[in-house]
Design a protein around this motif. Structure first.
Motif, PDB file in Angstrom:
ATOM      1  N   ALA A 151      -0.392  -1.403  -8.394  1.00  0.00           N
ATOM      2  CA  ALA A 151      -1.691  -0.738  -8.401  1.00  0.00           C
ATOM      3  C   ALA A 151      -1.524   0.681  -7.880  1.00  0.00           C
ATOM      4  CB  ALA A 151      -2.691  -1.506  -7.535  1.00  0.00           C
ATOM      5  N   SER A 152      -1.605   1.663  -8.782  1.00  0.00           N
ATOM      6  CA  SER A 152      -1.518   3.070  -8.382  1.00  0.00           C
ATOM      7  C   SER A 152      -2.869   3.478  -7.817  1.00  0.00           C
ATOM      8  CB  SER A 152      -1.150   3.942  -9.594  1.00  0.00           C
ATOM      9  OG  SER A 152       0.122   3.592 -10.091  1.00  0.00           O
ATOM     10  N   HIS A 153      -2.956   3.584  -6.505  1.00  0.00           N
ATOM     11  CA  HIS A 153      -4.235   3.746  -5.813  1.00  0.00           C
ATOM     12  C   HIS A 153      -4.389   5.172  -5.279  1.00  0.00           C
ATOM     13  CE1 HIS A 153      -7.815   2.738  -3.663  1.00  0.00           C
ATOM     14  NE2 HIS A 153      -7.576   1.448  -3.564  1.00  0.00           N
ATOM     15  N   SER A 154      -5.338   5.921  -5.817  1.00  0.00           N
ATOM     16  CA  SER A 154      -5.573   7.292  -5.374  1.00  0.00           C
ATOM     17  C   SER A 154      -6.542   7.375  -4.203  1.00  0.00           C
ATOM     18  CB  SER A 154      -6.141   8.114  -6.534  1.00  0.00           C
ATOM     19  OG  SER A 154      -7.462   7.678  -6.836  1.00  0.00           O
TER      20      SER A 154
ATOM     21  N   VAL B 180       0.775  -2.279  -3.936  1.00  0.00           N
ATOM     22  CA  VAL B 180      -0.101  -1.098  -3.935  1.00  0.00           C
ATOM     23  C   VAL B 180       0.717   0.138  -3.561  1.00  0.00           C
ATOM     24  CG1 VAL B 180      -2.236  -0.076  -3.077  1.00  0.00           C
ATOM     25  CG2 VAL B 180      -2.021  -2.575  -3.234  1.00  0.00           C
ATOM     26  N   VAL B 181       0.595   1.189  -4.357  1.00  0.00           N
ATOM     27  CA  VAL B 181       1.341   2.422  -4.102  1.00  0.00           C
ATOM     28  C   VAL B 181       0.413   3.625  -4.241  1.00  0.00           C
ATOM     29  CG1 VAL B 181       2.135   2.474  -6.513  1.00  0.00           C
ATOM     30  CG2 VAL B 181       3.351   3.811  -4.790  1.00  0.00           C
TER      31      VAL B 181
ATOM     32  N   LEU C 297       0.369  -0.850   2.050  1.00  0.00           N
ATOM     33  CA  LEU C 297       0.277   0.360   1.236  1.00  0.00           C
ATOM     34  C   LEU C 297       1.603   1.096   1.268  1.00  0.00           C
ATOM     35  CD1 LEU C 297      -1.339   2.373  -0.459  1.00  0.00           C
ATOM     36  CD2 LEU C 297      -2.043   3.485   1.683  1.00  0.00           C
ATOM     37  N   ASN C 298       2.176   1.301   0.106  1.00  0.00           N
ATOM     38  CA  ASN C 298       3.410   2.071  -0.015  1.00  0.00           C
ATOM     39  C   ASN C 298       3.056   3.507  -0.394  1.00  0.00           C
ATOM     40  OD1 ASN C 298       5.632  -0.203  -0.019  1.00  0.00           O
ATOM     41  ND2 ASN C 298       3.971  -0.948  -1.330  1.00  0.00           N
ATOM     42  N   VAL C 299       3.343   4.444   0.495  1.00  0.00           N
ATOM     43  CA  VAL C 299       3.012   5.849   0.269  1.00  0.00           C
ATOM     44  C   VAL C 299       4.254   6.598  -0.182  1.00  0.00           C
ATOM     45  CG1 VAL C 299       2.121   7.975   1.292  1.00  0.00           C
ATOM     46  CG2 VAL C 299       1.182   5.762   2.003  1.00  0.00           C
TER      47      VAL C 299
END
Length: 256
Positions: free
Chosen positions: A22-25, A48-49, A73-75
């Motif tokens: 999930a590319s989460h902005s 989630v990235v 959350l992977n930043v």
């Protein structure tokens, strides 16, 4: 509410044990997308990235994402900031050449997916993005599900999926409410959430960004003067950011 497109191919990928990234902005579409995914996809198949834009993104976005997800959350970040990229090129990105998306978002997320899949020994990856047809004519022409052949190799198959592609703005906000959540606070006035001063932003969103982030606004305005290139055009002519949104900045140095 429109029934999101969980077509047979998606069900098959879930059953095959695919990992859904999930590319989460931090924006409303990403938030609704994540809520939707959690309803239908096993938790251990969701990763989630977030591609951080650093100072260019709204302060508090990462905290908001963490507060509205139940996964780690992977930043990820690019090796350059947005303003560094602009200064090196001497130009701002444009609608036709959006290096901000390719270099600062898509590239780092795809790199993360490759690395994570390698740790897993390969498999099936689904890059999930919160893009919607209603956002623009260009986006409406995108396919909501397709193979990413550029990222697919012998031990790794990569797909791209737009889970909320057919939802309206009202349906997105309703999905967030149904999850017992609220969207990021800037939506109290903003229409969209991306960079604070997005090249695709409305005057309303840009004005709100300037009001809430005056020092960052000053830096953008000064950088325009330094490189002699503007973010926006009016009637085919370049217009400075401060003139475009009508909020003056004092003591801006103009290059000779």
């Amino acid at each position: 509410m429109t029934t999101p497109g969980f077509q047979p191919e998606i069900i098959q990928l879930i059953d095959a044990g695919a990992i859904f990234y999930a590319s989460h902005s931090g924006g409303k579409d990403s938030q609704a997308m994540y809520a939707l995914m959690c309803q239908h996809i096993p938790s251990d198949q969701i990763v989630v990235v977030h591609a951080s834009l650093g100072e260019a993104e709204w302060p508090g976005v990462i905290d908001h994402i963490n507060a509205t997800i139940s996964h780690q959350l992977n930043v990820v970040e690019a090796g350059k900031t947005f303003l560094e990229m602009v200064e090196r090129r001497g130009m701002w990105p444009g609608a036709q050449h959006r290096q901000c998306t390719s270099d600062l978002k898509r590239g780092p997320i795809e790199k993360f997916i490759r690395q994570d899949m390698a740790k897993r020994g390969g498999g099936i990856a689904v890059n999930c993005m919160g893009l919607r047809a209603a956002e623009s004519a260009t986006r409406s022409r995108r396919s909501p599900f397709k193979a990413n052949r550029r990222q697919t190799v012998k031990k790794r198959a990569v797909w791209e999926w737009l889970p909320v592609f057919n939802l309206s703005t009202a349906e997105v906000f309703q999905m967030i409410a149904d999850a017992g959540q609220k969207p990021f606070w800037a939506y109290e006035q903003n229409e969209r959430l991306s960079c604070v001063f997005c090249i695709m932003g409305s005057r309303n969103d840009l004005r709100h960004g300037a009001e809430q982030n005056p020092e960052l606004y000053r830096r953008y305005v000064q950088l325009e003067r330094n490189i002699g290139h503007t973010m926006f055009m009016k009637s085919g002519q370049p217009i400075w950011l401060d003139e475009h949104i009508g909020i003056p900045v004092k003591n801006i140095e103009v290059a000779a």
